[in-house]
Design a protein around this motif. Structure first.
Motif, short mmCIF file in Angstrom:
data_model
loop_
_atom_site.label_atom_id
_atom_site.label_comp_id
_atom_site.label_asym_id
_atom_site.label_seq_id
_atom_site.Cartn_x
_atom_site.Cartn_y
_atom_site.Cartn_z
N THR A 52 0.86 -1.18 0.00
CA THR A 52 0.00 0.00 0.00
C THR A 52 0.89 1.23 0.00
OG1 THR A 52 -1.69 -1.20 1.25
CG2 THR A 52 -1.88 1.21 1.16
N PRO A 53 1.16 1.79 -1.18
CA PRO A 53 2.04 2.96 -1.22
C PRO A 53 1.37 4.18 -0.57
CG PRO A 53 1.08 2.55 -3.38
CD PRO A 53 0.69 1.40 -2.52
N ALA A 54 2.19 5.06 -0.05
CA ALA A 54 1.68 6.27 0.58
C ALA A 54 1.43 7.33 -0.48
CB ALA A 54 2.68 6.77 1.61
N THR A 55 0.22 7.88 -0.51
CA THR A 55 -0.12 8.89 -1.49
C THR A 55 0.60 10.19 -1.17
OG1 THR A 55 -2.30 7.92 -1.86
CG2 THR A 55 -1.99 10.22 -2.53
N PHE B 70 7.34 2.74 -11.17
CA PHE B 70 8.53 3.28 -11.84
C PHE B 70 9.50 3.82 -10.80
CE2 PHE B 70 5.12 6.33 -11.59
CZ PHE B 70 5.71 7.46 -11.04
N THR B 71 10.66 4.24 -11.27
CA THR B 71 11.63 4.93 -10.41
C THR B 71 11.82 6.34 -10.92
OG1 THR B 71 13.50 4.12 -11.74
CG2 THR B 71 12.85 2.80 -9.81
N LEU B 72 12.21 7.23 -10.01
CA LEU B 72 12.52 8.61 -10.34
C LEU B 72 13.97 8.89 -9.96
CD1 LEU B 72 9.34 10.42 -8.94
CD2 LEU B 72 9.88 10.00 -11.35
N ASP B 73 14.58 9.86 -10.65
CA ASP B 73 15.95 10.20 -10.28
C ASP B 73 15.93 11.00 -8.98
OD1 ASP B 73 16.26 13.22 -10.78
OD2 ASP B 73 15.39 12.54 -12.66
N TRP C 285 7.87 4.24 -7.06
CA TRP C 285 6.75 5.16 -7.23
C TRP C 285 5.65 4.50 -8.02
CZ3 TRP C 285 6.80 10.09 -5.05
CH2 TRP C 285 8.01 10.45 -4.43
N GLN C 286 4.43 4.95 -7.75
CA GLN C 286 3.27 4.44 -8.48
C GLN C 286 2.41 5.61 -8.92
OE1 GLN C 286 -0.45 3.01 -6.60
NE2 GLN C 286 0.13 0.97 -7.34
N LEU D 228 -0.21 10.15 -7.34
CA LEU D 228 1.21 9.80 -7.24
C LEU D 228 1.49 9.31 -5.82
CD1 LEU D 228 3.95 9.82 -8.73
CD2 LEU D 228 4.33 12.11 -7.79
N ALA D 229 2.01 8.09 -5.72
CA ALA D 229 2.27 7.48 -4.41
C ALA D 229 3.65 6.85 -4.43
CB ALA D 229 1.20 6.44 -4.10
N THR D 230 4.16 6.53 -3.24
CA THR D 230 5.51 5.99 -3.14
C THR D 230 5.59 4.90 -2.08
OG1 THR D 230 7.85 6.56 -2.78
CG2 THR D 230 6.22 7.75 -1.47
#
Length: 313
Positions: free
Chosen positions: A248-251, A289-292, A272-273, A265-267
């Protein structure tokens, strides 16, 4: 077929010390040549082999496949040759847009695809981690099994090993899916709701770039503007498959656009999702996905300072 020529090579002496005397067949006259020429002639036979692996013209290629288990992804790029000469552009097999700069780098490595040398080692010593197949419209195909760690590869069906460039491995490891995950501009955004610790805060851009909260909460204008900037055209580093276990990613924030699409957008654990809910009857979708790090820092800094009413310096 002409008769073979026999060359006899002798170390030269006297004033030609350090050079070599060449005698051809039964001729009585010889030729003095420098050591550099002799070294080239005495190289192993592998050194004389053609280093071009893909020998057909790039305009004949109609399918490129890359299997990259390291990143758990397979890319299949295709194009069609039309009778009117207006060939279709390269696309992912499923029709998705390609990350054009990455594809251009790949193309420059494939045409021509050259080995850096032929190696006299058994193919069993390789540990292939990438499969590359290049196919042509007239059904010619070259398959290369790449050992990315050791910069070696096997030509399928040849049972021989070649050395490959580090640049080729880097090109094959690229993210080829279009990396812009939020294809929106600042003007497309109607409102953004951020979810810091505590109550959510909604940001609406008013006239003359003035950012407001519907509840009248004072906002740091620089930080609010940065939130919009960071979201517009957000680009990923690499797409990921969904986690095998339920998480359950955090929004972090939600975005509503003029066409009534809602993005969330959550992580979770540095991943990231993005959840996308289109207007109307479209089905919601999610993508991991991943972010820089620079993007993450800029985004979180803007959110952290959103309620700091003094302007950032």
């Amino acid at each position: 077929r002409p008769e073979p020529i026999t060359l006899r090579i002798y170390p030269a002496g006297g004033e030609f010390l350090g050079k070599y005397l060449f005698m051809r067949d039964d001729e009585s006259m010889g030729y003095i040549l420098p050591m550099e020429v002799v070294k080239q002639l005495l190289l192993p036979i592998e050194s004389w082999r053609d280093l071009n692996i893909v020998n057909f013209e790039p305009q004949r290629a109609d399918r490129i496949l890359i299997e990259d288990p390291t990143h758990d992804v397979t890319y299949t790029f295709t194009r069609e040759f039309r009778s009117d000469g207006r060939d279709t552009p390269w696309l992912h097999k499923d029709g998705r847009k390609i990350e054009a700069p990455a594809f251009r780098v790949l193309w420059s490595e494939l045409f021509p695809l050259r080995a850096t040398g032929w190696l006299t080692i058994p193919v069993e010593s390789l540990d292939p981690t990438i499969t590359l197949r290049v196919h042509t419209a007239d059904d010619e195909e070259t398959t290369v099994l790449v050992d990315a760690k050791h910069l070696r590869a096997e030509l399928e069906g040849e049972s021989e090993v070649i050395a490959v460039r580090e640049e080729l491995v880097a090109a094959l490891h690229q993210e080829f899916r279009h990396r812009t995950i939020l294809p929106i501009s600042r003007d497309d955004i109607v409102r953004v709701t951020v979810h810091p610790e505590g109550e959510p805060v909604t940001i609406i851009r008013g006239v003359q770039e003035n950012f407001e909260s519907p509840l009248g909460t004072p906002l740091n204008q620089t930080a609010a503007s940065a939130v919009y900037d960071n979201l517009a055209g957000l680009r990923v580093v690499r797409y990921l498959n969904a986690p095998e276990s339920d998480v359950t990613p955090a929004t972090l924030l939600t975005v509503e656009t003029k066409d009534r699409t809602v993005y969330e957008l959550a992580t979770h654990d540095k991943r990231w999702q993005l959840g996308t809910t289109p207007a109307g009857e479209g089905s919601p979708t999610t993508q991991w996905f991943t972010l820089d790090p620079e993007t993450v820092t800029a985004m979180t800094t803007a959110i952290d300072n959103l309620l700091v009413v003094e302007e950032l310096k």
